[in-house]
Motif scaffolding. Structure first.
Motif, PDB file in Angstrom:
ATOM      1  N   ASN A 150       0.873  -1.340   0.082  1.00 46.06           N
ATOM      2  CA  ASN A 150       0.058  -0.076   0.025  1.00 46.06           C
ATOM      3  C   ASN A 150       0.985   1.218  -0.070  1.00 46.06           C
ATOM      4  OD1 ASN A 150       0.828  -0.371   2.519  1.00 46.06           O
ATOM      5  ND2 ASN A 150      -1.174  -0.191   3.559  1.00 46.06           N
ATOM      6  N   VAL A 151       2.120   1.270   0.526  1.00 49.57           N
ATOM      7  CA  VAL A 151       2.924   2.412   0.657  1.00 49.57           C
ATOM      8  C   VAL A 151       3.596   2.651  -0.831  1.00 49.57           C
ATOM      9  CG1 VAL A 151       5.136   3.396   1.549  1.00 49.57           C
ATOM     10  CG2 VAL A 151       3.545   2.075   2.968  1.00 49.57           C
ATOM     11  N   MET A 152       3.709   1.527  -1.575  1.00 53.90           N
ATOM     12  CA  MET A 152       4.294   1.671  -3.124  1.00 53.90           C
ATOM     13  C   MET A 152       3.101   2.253  -3.762  1.00 53.90           C
ATOM     14  SD  MET A 152       7.428   1.028  -2.175  1.00 53.90           S
ATOM     15  CE  MET A 152       8.186   1.128  -4.009  1.00 53.90           C
ATOM     16  N   ASP A 153       1.699   1.606  -3.614  1.00 53.17           N
ATOM     17  CA  ASP A 153       0.789   2.040  -4.301  1.00 53.17           C
ATOM     18  C   ASP A 153       0.584   3.582  -4.125  1.00 53.17           C
ATOM     19  OD1 ASP A 153       0.447  -0.398  -5.367  1.00 53.17           O
ATOM     20  OD2 ASP A 153      -1.142  -1.066  -3.983  1.00 53.17           O
ATOM     21  N   LEU A 154       0.578   4.140  -2.807  1.00 51.58           N
ATOM     22  CA  LEU A 154       0.517   5.292  -2.695  1.00 51.58           C
ATOM     23  C   LEU A 154       1.443   6.210  -3.025  1.00 51.58           C
ATOM     24  CD1 LEU A 154      -1.232   7.484  -0.869  1.00 51.58           C
ATOM     25  CD2 LEU A 154       0.625   7.134   0.822  1.00 51.58           C
TER      26      LEU A 154
END
Length: 155
Positions: free
Chosen positions: A21-25
């Motif tokens: 989710n951090v990479m997606d963000l």
């Protein structure tokens, strides 16, 4: 001991950064920045000139209040003179940018949701074979011999 905490912090930080989710963000922020430049161009190069033509040549960027009491013909003239200005026309342009970006994102998400719904209906899963535990009334697999919820033996 302080070294252990440091290694723990670094490892914990690496774990946080590598979560999906951090990479997606991060990807979303980068794409959003590129998308913002497209919307700014749409507003500044297409919509604002149309609004200006409809309203008789109004240029929102030259709507300002001079805080030093002098009269300036344009915002550029006020900036060159070093006068303090309250640029409410620029604010109007930014609000229009925001509204257009919100509308475009809404339409994009709405289209993606409709596409997802269409694809989801085609791939409806077969219902899982379940039975009800006679003791706790929970759904369990039809082949289960022990309830995972209440641990009772099930025939």
């Amino acid at each position: 001991m302080a070294e252990e905490k440091k290694k723990g912090f670094v490892a914990e930080f690496q774990e946080f950064i590598m979560r999906g989710n951090v990479m997606d963000l991060a990807v979303g922020v980068i794409i959003g920045g590129a998308f913002q430049s497209i919307i700014n161009s749409l507003v500044n190069d297409i919509i604002m000139p149309c609004i200006s033509a409809i309203t008789g040549g109004i240029d929102f960027n030259n709507y300002f209040i001079s805080l030093d009491g002098n009269k300036y013909a344009t915002l550029e003239a006020a900036k060159e003179a070093g006068g303090a200005t309250l640029n409410y026309g620029t604010f109007i342009t930014v609000v229009i940018n925001f509204l257009l970006m919100a509308i475009v994102i809404f339409l994009l998400v709405r289209s993606l949701n409709k596409l997802h719904d269409k694809l989801g209906k085609k791939k409806e899963e077969a219902p899982k074979p379940v039975k009800i535990c006679p003791y706790c009334k929970s759904e369990i697999n039809k082949d289960a011999t022990k309830c995972p919820h209440c641990t009772s033996d099930v025939a």
